[in-house]
Design a protein around this motif. Structure first.
Motif, PDB file in Angstrom:
ATOM      1  N   ASP A 152      40.242  44.156  30.530  1.00 14.57           N
ATOM      2  CA  ASP A 152      39.084  43.370  30.885  1.00 14.57           C
ATOM      3  C   ASP A 152      38.247  43.941  31.988  1.00 14.57           C
ATOM      4  OD1 ASP A 152      39.792  41.477  28.523  1.00 14.57           O
ATOM      5  OD2 ASP A 152      41.042  40.399  30.083  1.00 14.57           O
ATOM      6  N   LEU A 153      38.968  44.570  32.839  1.00 18.95           N
ATOM      7  CA  LEU A 153      38.354  45.211  34.008  1.00 18.95           C
ATOM      8  C   LEU A 153      37.572  46.707  33.724  1.00 18.95           C
ATOM      9  CD1 LEU A 153      40.848  44.758  36.559  1.00 18.95           C
ATOM     10  CD2 LEU A 153      38.982  43.260  36.115  1.00 18.95           C
ATOM     11  N   PHE A 154      38.067  47.319  33.018  1.00 18.72           N
ATOM     12  CA  PHE A 154      37.706  48.711  32.796  1.00 18.72           C
ATOM     13  C   PHE A 154      36.753  48.956  31.273  1.00 18.72           C
ATOM     14  CE2 PHE A 154      40.269  49.666  36.367  1.00 18.72           C
ATOM     15  CZ  PHE A 154      39.676  50.528  37.009  1.00 18.72           C
ATOM     16  N   ASN A 155      35.815  49.717  31.330  1.00 22.52           N
ATOM     17  CA  ASN A 155      35.416  50.034  29.988  1.00 22.52           C
ATOM     18  C   ASN A 155      35.080  51.467  29.897  1.00 22.52           C
ATOM     19  OD1 ASN A 155      34.091  47.431  28.996  1.00 22.52           O
ATOM     20  ND2 ASN A 155      33.371  47.492  30.780  1.00 22.52           N
ATOM     21  N   ALA A 156      35.362  51.961  28.643  1.00 22.60           N
ATOM     22  CA  ALA A 156      35.233  53.243  28.329  1.00 22.60           C
ATOM     23  C   ALA A 156      33.699  53.960  28.396  1.00 22.60           C
ATOM     24  CB  ALA A 156      35.726  53.878  26.856  1.00 22.60           C
ATOM     25  N   GLN A 157      33.588  55.112  28.954  1.00 26.38           N
ATOM     26  CA  GLN A 157      32.142  55.539  29.145  1.00 26.38           C
ATOM     27  C   GLN A 157      32.156  56.817  28.894  1.00 26.38           C
ATOM     28  OE1 GLN A 157      30.118  54.335  32.816  1.00 26.38           O
ATOM     29  NE2 GLN A 157      28.273  55.108  32.326  1.00 26.38           N
ATOM     30  N   LEU A 158      31.052  57.428  28.517  1.00 26.86           N
ATOM     31  CA  LEU A 158      30.917  58.850  28.046  1.00 26.86           C
ATOM     32  C   LEU A 158      30.229  59.658  29.451  1.00 26.86           C
ATOM     33  CD1 LEU A 158      29.988  59.496  24.636  1.00 26.86           C
ATOM     34  CD2 LEU A 158      32.139  60.190  25.620  1.00 26.86           C
ATOM     35  N   CYS A 203      35.758  58.506  30.068  1.00 25.49           N
ATOM     36  CA  CYS A 203      36.219  58.102  31.205  1.00 25.49           C
ATOM     37  C   CYS A 203      36.529  56.573  31.122  1.00 25.49           C
ATOM     38  CB  CYS A 203      35.589  58.605  32.468  1.00 25.49           C
ATOM     39  SG  CYS A 203      35.507  60.326  32.437  1.00 25.49           S
ATOM     40  N   CYS A 204      37.003  55.917  32.225  1.00 24.71           N
ATOM     41  CA  CYS A 204      37.160  54.588  32.302  1.00 24.71           C
ATOM     42  C   CYS A 204      36.303  54.008  33.565  1.00 24.71           C
ATOM     43  CB  CYS A 204      38.681  54.187  32.581  1.00 24.71           C
ATOM     44  SG  CYS A 204      39.673  54.859  31.098  1.00 24.71           S
ATOM     45  N   THR A 205      35.533  53.228  33.465  1.00 19.02           N
ATOM     46  CA  THR A 205      34.499  52.570  34.542  1.00 19.02           C
ATOM     47  C   THR A 205      34.828  51.143  34.648  1.00 19.02           C
ATOM     48  OG1 THR A 205      32.863  54.348  33.951  1.00 19.02           O
ATOM     49  CG2 THR A 205      32.106  52.446  35.384  1.00 19.02           C
ATOM     50  N   PHE A 206      34.680  50.786  36.243  1.00 19.46           N
ATOM     51  CA  PHE A 206      35.035  49.589  36.850  1.00 19.46           C
ATOM     52  C   PHE A 206      33.746  48.806  37.508  1.00 19.46           C
ATOM     53  CE2 PHE A 206      36.248  46.867  40.558  1.00 19.46           C
ATOM     54  CZ  PHE A 206      36.572  45.843  39.746  1.00 19.46           C
ATOM     55  N   ASN A 207      33.278  47.729  37.276  1.00 19.98           N
ATOM     56  CA  ASN A 207      32.376  47.182  38.290  1.00 19.98           C
ATOM     57  C   ASN A 207      30.981  47.769  38.150  1.00 19.98           C
ATOM     58  OD1 ASN A 207      32.191  44.690  39.701  1.00 19.98           O
ATOM     59  ND2 ASN A 207      31.827  45.934  41.264  1.00 19.98           N
ATOM     60  N   VAL A 208      30.425  48.197  36.784  1.00 23.06           N
ATOM     61  CA  VAL A 208      29.178  48.590  36.609  1.00 23.06           C
ATOM     62  C   VAL A 208      28.136  47.653  36.201  1.00 23.06           C
ATOM     63  CG1 VAL A 208      29.779  51.078  36.463  1.00 23.06           C
ATOM     64  CG2 VAL A 208      29.716  49.490  34.305  1.00 23.06           C
ATOM     65  N   VAL A 209      27.083  47.588  36.500  1.00 21.30           N
ATOM     66  CA  VAL A 209      25.951  46.743  35.922  1.00 21.30           C
ATOM     67  C   VAL A 209      25.832  47.195  34.396  1.00 21.30           C
ATOM     68  CG1 VAL A 209      23.623  46.099  35.969  1.00 21.30           C
ATOM     69  CG2 VAL A 209      24.431  46.726  38.102  1.00 21.30           C
TER      70      VAL A 209
END
Length: 300
Positions: A179-185, A191-197
């Motif tokens: 729920d906190l992290f999203n996969a991002q290229l 990679c895994c990203t947290f708290n982005v707009v």
């Protein structure tokens, strides 16, 4: 009055030395145009042209500098910093992007090498090689390696976020890392990203990006550095705000590098590349990410 022969020879030697030093300076100078003035292979007309061009550039530069100086003398400007206190509830928690330096899981990569099709083998070679992709891909293979195929390949071959993130705590509360992290290229792969707009609020045509699926545990908020949070934003809107100062009110993670699955890495070491960045920025992991090895504890 006749100059003595010895003194005349000294003058000629001195002139030759000065000429030699001047020519050497012209040939080695980084100022554009001077090298052509001292180049013997050019004709006198060409060398004279470059001399005139260089002189004109100096005159123009001096003219503009004098104009700026005169303007400053008439109305000098003093730049100063006016600090303003900002409460924590007006600022978002920094965004965090984590990448495993391992570009491909060993078990999956070996299966592609043994049984994969030519496109997947080329994608794996491109992922583990420092060469330009244009030099690796042949025309007939490049036509079949569309974005959907490449995205599926990256998802299968790289370490997923649920394997990298073994424990996540936010504000001293254990939460689901999914729920906190999203996969991002990124420029370092998946990679895994947290708290982005949310990307719908960052890009003009977010549907054209065809990026990974993004989930948020709270309603997405259109936060910007210029305007801050909207007045009607909910208290738990994403990107989240820090609840206080100290590690108890921040983000705590336990990461698994999965070293036995290392196949090819973007560095000569094992571990992670981690970057703290603005929630509205696309992370530049390759140039700005800091490397952290396994078995250590790090705090920011």
């Amino acid at each position: 009055m006749e100059v003595p022969r010895e003194q005349s020879n000294n003058i000629r030697i001195r002139n030759k030395t000065v000429t030699k030093d001047l020519r050497e300076y012209l040939l080695t100078s980084t100022l554009h145009g001077l090298r052509y003035i001292g180049e013997k292979k050019l004709t006198w007309f060409e060398r004279f042209f470059w001399l005139i061009a260089f002189s004109c550039s100096l005159i123009c530069a001096g003219f503009f500098i004098l104009n700026v100086y005169a303007k400053w003398r008439m109305s000098p400007m003093i730049v100063s910093i006016n600090p303003e206190d900002m409460p924590l509830n007006k600022l978002p928690f920094p965004a965090l992007t984590i990448c495993n330096v391992n570009q491909a899981k060993k078990s999956v990569a070996e299966r592609y090498v043994a049984y994969g099709d030519p496109v997947d083998k080329k994608l794996l070679e491109s992922l583990c090689s420092t060469q330009n992709d244009a030099d690796l891909f042949e025309d007939e293979i490049a036509d079949t390696a569309d974005w959907d195929h490449t995205r599926t390949f990256l998802i299968k071959v790289t370490q997923p976020c649920e394997e990298m993130l073994t424990k996540c705590m936010w504000n001293s509360k254990t939460m689901n890392c999914y729920d906190l992290f999203n996969a991002q290229l990124t420029d370092e792969g998946l990679c895994c990203t947290f708290n982005v707009v949310h990307r719908d609020m960052m890009f003009r045509n977010p549907k054209d990006l065809n990026d990974m699926n993004i989930t948020f545990p709270s309603p997405a908020v259109d936060w910007t550095p210029e305007t801050g949070y909207p007045h009607n934003s909910p208290p738990d809107g994403f990107p989240w705000k820090p609840k206080g100062v100290g590690t108890d009110h921040g983000l705590t993670l336990i990461l698994d590098a999965n070293i036995p699955e290392y196949y090819c890495a973007s560095t000569k070491s094992v571990g992670f590349k981690i970057l703290l960045h603005n929630p509205t920025e696309t992370p530049k992991i390759a140039k700005l990410g800091e490397i952290y090895g396994p078995g250590i504890e790090a705090r920011w």
